[in-house]
Design an enzyme around this catalytic site. Sequence first.
Site, PDB file in Angstrom:
ATOM      1  N   ASP A  52       6.516  -3.566 -19.296  1.00 35.36           N
ATOM      2  CA  ASP A  52       5.945  -4.717 -19.559  1.00 35.36           C
ATOM      3  C   ASP A  52       6.576  -5.596 -20.611  1.00 35.36           C
ATOM      4  OD1 ASP A  52       3.833  -6.648 -19.986  1.00 35.36           O
ATOM      5  OD2 ASP A  52       2.631  -5.352 -21.238  1.00 35.36           O
ATOM      6  N   ASP A  56       0.734  -7.760 -22.122  1.00 33.87           N
ATOM      7  CA  ASP A  56      -0.612  -7.757 -21.403  1.00 33.87           C
ATOM      8  C   ASP A  56      -0.916  -6.263 -20.801  1.00 33.87           C
ATOM      9  OD1 ASP A  56       1.117  -7.598 -18.902  1.00 33.87           O
ATOM     10  OD2 ASP A  56       0.036  -9.197 -18.224  1.00 33.87           O
ATOM     11  N   ASP A  60       6.091  -5.891 -15.385  1.00 39.11           N
ATOM     12  CA  ASP A  60       6.134  -7.205 -14.612  1.00 39.11           C
ATOM     13  C   ASP A  60       7.730  -7.422 -14.344  1.00 39.11           C
ATOM     14  OD1 ASP A  60       7.192  -7.858 -17.229  1.00 39.11           O
ATOM     15  OD2 ASP A  60       5.474  -8.539 -18.045  1.00 39.11           O
ATOM     16  N   ASP A 129       8.299  -4.632  -0.080  1.00 48.18           N
ATOM     17  CA  ASP A 129       7.214  -4.126   0.410  1.00 48.18           C
ATOM     18  C   ASP A 129       6.487  -5.150   1.383  1.00 48.18           C
ATOM     19  OD1 ASP A 129       5.029  -2.014   1.277  1.00 48.18           O
ATOM     20  OD2 ASP A 129       5.354  -1.222  -0.710  1.00 48.18           O
ATOM     21  N   ASP A 231       4.258  -1.654   5.495  1.00 49.57           N
ATOM     22  CA  ASP A 231       3.271  -0.929   5.126  1.00 49.57           C
ATOM     23  C   ASP A 231       2.229  -0.562   6.000  1.00 49.57           C
ATOM     24  OD1 ASP A 231       1.492   0.093   2.637  1.00 49.57           O
ATOM     25  OD2 ASP A 231       0.142  -1.355   3.733  1.00 49.57           O
ATOM     26  N   GLU A 285       6.218   2.578   7.283  1.00 50.80           N
ATOM     27  CA  GLU A 285       5.597   3.511   6.754  1.00 50.80           C
ATOM     28  C   GLU A 285       4.871   4.337   7.932  1.00 50.80           C
ATOM     29  OE1 GLU A 285       1.764   3.027   4.585  1.00 50.80           O
ATOM     30  OE2 GLU A 285       2.240   4.750   3.518  1.00 50.80           O
ATOM     31  N   HIS A 351       4.560   6.338  -4.552  1.00 51.97           N
ATOM     32  CA  HIS A 351       3.267   5.839  -5.298  1.00 51.97           C
ATOM     33  C   HIS A 351       2.009   6.271  -4.840  1.00 51.97           C
ATOM     34  CE1 HIS A 351       3.682   3.431  -1.842  1.00 51.97           C
ATOM     35  NE2 HIS A 351       2.503   2.932  -2.262  1.00 51.97           N
ATOM     36  N   ASP A 352       1.909   6.877  -3.605  1.00 54.77           N
ATOM     37  CA  ASP A 352       0.727   7.499  -2.810  1.00 54.77           C
ATOM     38  C   ASP A 352       0.434   8.942  -3.218  1.00 54.77           C
ATOM     39  OD1 ASP A 352      -0.302   4.915  -1.903  1.00 54.77           O
ATOM     40  OD2 ASP A 352       1.069   5.266  -0.149  1.00 54.77           O
TER      41      ASP A 352
HETATM   42  C1  GLC Z   1      -0.112   2.111   2.211  1.00 52.44           C
HETATM   43  C2  GLC Z   1       0.347   2.148   0.879  1.00 52.44           C
HETATM   44  C3  GLC Z   1      -0.866   2.370   0.116  1.00 52.44           C
HETATM   45  C4  GLC Z   1      -1.849   1.405   0.444  1.00 52.44           C
HETATM   46  C5  GLC Z   1      -2.308   1.457   1.728  1.00 52.44           C
HETATM   47  C6  GLC Z   1      -3.109   0.138   2.113  1.00 52.44           C
HETATM   48  O1  GLC Z   1      -0.325   3.554   2.609  1.00 52.44           O
HETATM   49  O2  GLC Z   1       1.402   2.911   0.481  1.00 52.44           O
HETATM   50  O3  GLC Z   1      -0.587   2.478  -1.345  1.00 52.44           O
HETATM   51  O4  GLC Z   1      -3.324   1.826  -0.508  1.00 52.44           O
HETATM   52  O5  GLC Z   1      -0.988   1.320   2.481  1.00 52.44           O
HETATM   53  O6  GLC Z   1      -2.010  -0.898   2.186  1.00 52.44           O
END
Ligand code: GLC
Length: 582
Positions: A52, A56, A60, A129, A231, A285, A351-352
């Site tokens: 950051d 905030d 960023d 993404d 995605d 993905e 990140h998931d």
């Molecule tokens: C993908 C992303 C995930 C998101 C989902 C809906 O799986 O990696 O983070 O919540 O799509 O966009």
Amino acid sequence: MKQRMQALFLFMFCPLFFKNSFSQVNSPTNITDKKWWKESIVYQIYPRSFKDSDGDGIGDLKGLLSELDYVKSLGINAVWLNPIYSSPNDDNGYDVSDYRSIMHDFGTMADFDALLNGMHERGIKLVMDLVVNHSSDEHEWFRQSRSSRNNPYRDYYHWWNAENGKPPYRYSLFDVNGDAWMYDSLTNAYYLHYFSRKQPDLNWENPKLRGEVYDIMKFWADKGVDGFRLDAFQFAAKDTTFPIFPQGFEKNFVLYYATQGNLHGYLQEMNKEVLSKYNVMSVAEGAGNSFTDAHNLVDANRHELNMAYAFDGVDIARPEGYSVLHFKEVFTRWDSAFANNGWLSVFLANHDQARLVSRFGNDGPAFRELSSKMLSTFILTMRGTPYYYNGDELGMTNAGFDKIEDYRDVQTLNEYQHQKNVGGDLQKFLKRKQFESRDNGRTPFQWNGSKNAGFTSGTPWIAVNKNYKNIHAALQEKDPNSCLNYFKSLVKLRNDNKPILVYGKYTLLDKNNPAVYAYTRENEGQKMLILLNFSPANAAASIQLKMSNAQLLLSNYKAAPFVDKEKSIITLKPYQAVIYQL
Ligand code: GLC
């Protein structure tokens, strides 16, 4: 309730039950054809939690720009950035309200241009993404679409008029009730949302919508971005007659949602309109439901995408543990299906998911560093393009949140609400989330030992992990034996040995060993041996190879392992990882 949990789990990890359905498709493209995206090591940055700059509490673009030298110092040559477009942040940017502008929290387009420049100056490619299975319900398209049945944007989304009765059940991954149809009284119709109610699905069957998406892609490609990660794109095509699915389909909904209808046609069109015109890489993905599906997405002669990003591997970890034999079997099966044709992504975290070392390794004090280094060794020595998630190079661990107020993720929060509504066991739920919530992997990057781990001078949007005083980049930069420096050595080794480690043949050894994963990589007479002990005890591997000239290239222990040359048995210490040149 249990079924719903399973279904949610299934989504995030998407276990695809691959039958032996793969057969060689058309004329194979040579696996050793050199491409920059095969030779890249992709470092995934979650911008909200990286750095950051303005206090905030939210990471960023300026913050990221200020840390590009750190990113460069890792030795990686590509970054995948999670979505940075304008968004009301129902799902942290995966709900886009304007695809051509930057999210207010993250900065401005000028910041983006500076960032892209800064990356290119350092020889780092940028993969964006692209979230186009759905948009935000606050996108202008959706505002228009819902305003009247005759609006020109009506067909940008999927609507079911209520006078036709209730639409056939569709499962939603993030909805509190698991229902993917949301009633909208304005036009007396339901709209479809596979994810949250604020993420209506776009209608890919509409050529106008497709044209809009290609224009958006060109906008970014013209700016100079180097690739797109699509995605949830395997879900984009739908049968718009909305047939009734069998009862209980949600337990294996990927079978019904992935690679349906004309998905391949849309990808071929996207390739023709956009991808083929730029030197960009592309990855979607999810890779469908079979090796045939996965190959069809990425076989070069079909002109769709570059590489498959499949979930079978990352899905292996479970709260109750996992079997190393299963782990080896899955990765070996995938490698062999792609041995001559196509290209894979290799990853164990993103990140998931919760943190790499907490899910696949051992995050207790005795073994955190060792097991984290061992897992990094795996990711960086397999065939395919490695995707490595930010913070894993430090061995960052799960957050350990114990109350719902600590969580921010729409999936966790809605599932909690669902459990509450149905009188579920909330303590059990929270316990499980400590292992699997996506927020575990989203806590702020640990830069140093100062307040908030140096991530922000304000109040972070999600709590910093309590262990930041002991686990942070500044400390690890000074320590030659740190996870961070080990990761850098691995990256260098891969970059210095591309013919073997990027393109070389993979062979599994000592297949039935329940603790050690042993394999070789070889190319043009050159061979490397990789041994990984996945257990907290000493373990021996029988590798049946001549070790007399073996040279130890890298290990996560100071002392070399004991090698019984006569018997070709190598004894590894707990979580030991070694790479030999043979
Ligand atoms: C993908 C992303 C995930 C998101 C989902 C809906 O799986 O990696 O983070 O919540 O799509 O966009």
